[in-house]
Design a protein around this motif. Sequence first.
Motif, PDB file in Angstrom:
ATOM      1  N   THR A 176       0.851  -1.198   0.000  1.00 27.63           N
ATOM      2  CA  THR A 176       0.000   0.000   0.000  1.00 27.63           C
ATOM      3  C   THR A 176       0.887   1.248   0.000  1.00 27.63           C
ATOM      4  O   THR A 176       2.118   1.160   0.144  1.00 27.63           O
ATOM      5  CB  THR A 176      -0.910   0.043   1.241  1.00 27.63           C
ATOM      6  N   ASP A 177       0.247   2.411  -0.139  1.00 24.05           N
ATOM      7  CA  ASP A 177       0.978   3.663   0.053  1.00 24.05           C
ATOM      8  C   ASP A 177       0.998   3.988   1.548  1.00 24.05           C
ATOM      9  O   ASP A 177       0.626   3.150   2.383  1.00 24.05           O
ATOM     10  CB  ASP A 177       0.376   4.787  -0.789  1.00 24.05           C
ATOM     11  N   ALA A 178       1.428   5.210   1.871  1.00 26.40           N
ATOM     12  CA  ALA A 178       1.626   5.558   3.282  1.00 26.40           C
ATOM     13  C   ALA A 178       0.444   6.285   3.897  1.00 26.40           C
ATOM     14  O   ALA A 178       0.542   6.747   5.047  1.00 26.40           O
ATOM     15  CB  ALA A 178       2.896   6.391   3.429  1.00 26.40           C
ATOM     16  N   ILE A 179      -0.655   6.398   3.180  1.00 26.65           N
ATOM     17  CA  ILE A 179      -1.839   7.039   3.763  1.00 26.65           C
ATOM     18  C   ILE A 179      -2.482   6.068   4.751  1.00 26.65           C
ATOM     19  O   ILE A 179      -2.769   4.919   4.417  1.00 26.65           O
ATOM     20  CB  ILE A 179      -2.839   7.451   2.671  1.00 26.65           C
ATOM     21  N   GLY A 180      -2.737   6.535   5.959  1.00 23.68           N
ATOM     22  CA  GLY A 180      -3.274   5.677   7.005  1.00 23.68           C
ATOM     23  C   GLY A 180      -2.168   5.155   7.890  1.00 23.68           C
ATOM     24  O   GLY A 180      -0.967   5.366   7.648  1.00 23.68           O
ATOM     25  N   ASP A 181      -2.554   4.429   8.933  1.00 22.84           N
ATOM     26  CA  ASP A 181      -1.543   3.909   9.852  1.00 22.84           C
ATOM     27  C   ASP A 181      -0.957   2.604   9.334  1.00 22.84           C
ATOM     28  O   ASP A 181      -1.540   1.907   8.488  1.00 22.84           O
ATOM     29  CB  ASP A 181      -2.140   3.724  11.250  1.00 22.84           C
ATOM     30  N   GLU A 182       0.192   2.292   9.838  1.00 23.18           N
ATOM     31  CA  GLU A 182       0.943   1.141   9.318  1.00 23.18           C
ATOM     32  C   GLU A 182       0.197  -0.171   9.509  1.00 23.18           C
ATOM     33  O   GLU A 182       0.180  -1.034   8.612  1.00 23.18           O
ATOM     34  CB  GLU A 182       2.307   1.086  10.006  1.00 23.18           C
ATOM     35  N   ALA A 183      -0.420  -0.377  10.665  1.00 29.82           N
ATOM     36  CA  ALA A 183      -1.120  -1.637  10.926  1.00 29.82           C
ATOM     37  C   ALA A 183      -2.296  -1.834   9.971  1.00 29.82           C
ATOM     38  O   ALA A 183      -2.513  -2.934   9.442  1.00 29.82           O
ATOM     39  CB  ALA A 183      -1.604  -1.685  12.371  1.00 29.82           C
TER      40      ALA A 183
END
Length: 251
Positions: A176-183
Amino acid sequence: MKNARTFTTFALIALASTATALPFDAIDATQAYQNEVAILEATGAMPSTEPVAIFPAMPEEEVAAPVIASLQDVSLPAQPRVGAPAAVGVATQGREVAAPSADIALPAVDLAALAETHDALAVRKGEDGEADAMMMLSDVLFSFGDDRLEPAAVALLEDLAPELEGATALQIAGHTDAIGDEASNQELGLRRANAVRDWLIANSALSADVVTATGIGEVDPVADNLRADGSDNPEGRALNRRVEFLLPDAG
């Protein structure tokens, strides 16, 4: 002498009545009779006669003995060796036709060549410049934040599936890209990888023990999510939203 004649007559009758039941052949019976006659003639108990009167000759017609097939005449199925597939032959008109081997080698999968067949595919190269994985853009496969395959994704997988069936191990990784939290991104990546895996298992010759899925999320980008000035980089994020096809057995 009369008693001797009477005893001998009964003995011969008894011998004749049991001749067919005794386990000796006509030659043995004739020899026994001749010995008996010689004794009787020597004592004057009876006149000479032909043995055929009591022991008729065996018919000259030859009786064939039951045919017992030798081991060479009996075809037994070959026992397979332990650890090797049993070869099954089908006999037809005197020829031996071997069954197809279970070890027929399938064509090797070339991910780099596959990536050139569609605009939605690309190759991720390692530090050595070799192709490590084939990438499929998630924007083609799924709607934003979703894990349901789009119709365009199904059409693309239908083209790819026959080319992937030669793989002995195939790993599907969701990025995925980096939008949102890592989990959350790691979980979304896993759901998307499983969606592709499930489709391949249901619609191709690839089996569940060959295809595996893993969720990577945002931690392994192939492009920058942000520009150098800190602004958003939509083109880079689009590259990071991807599903990768890897061949673990390729090295």
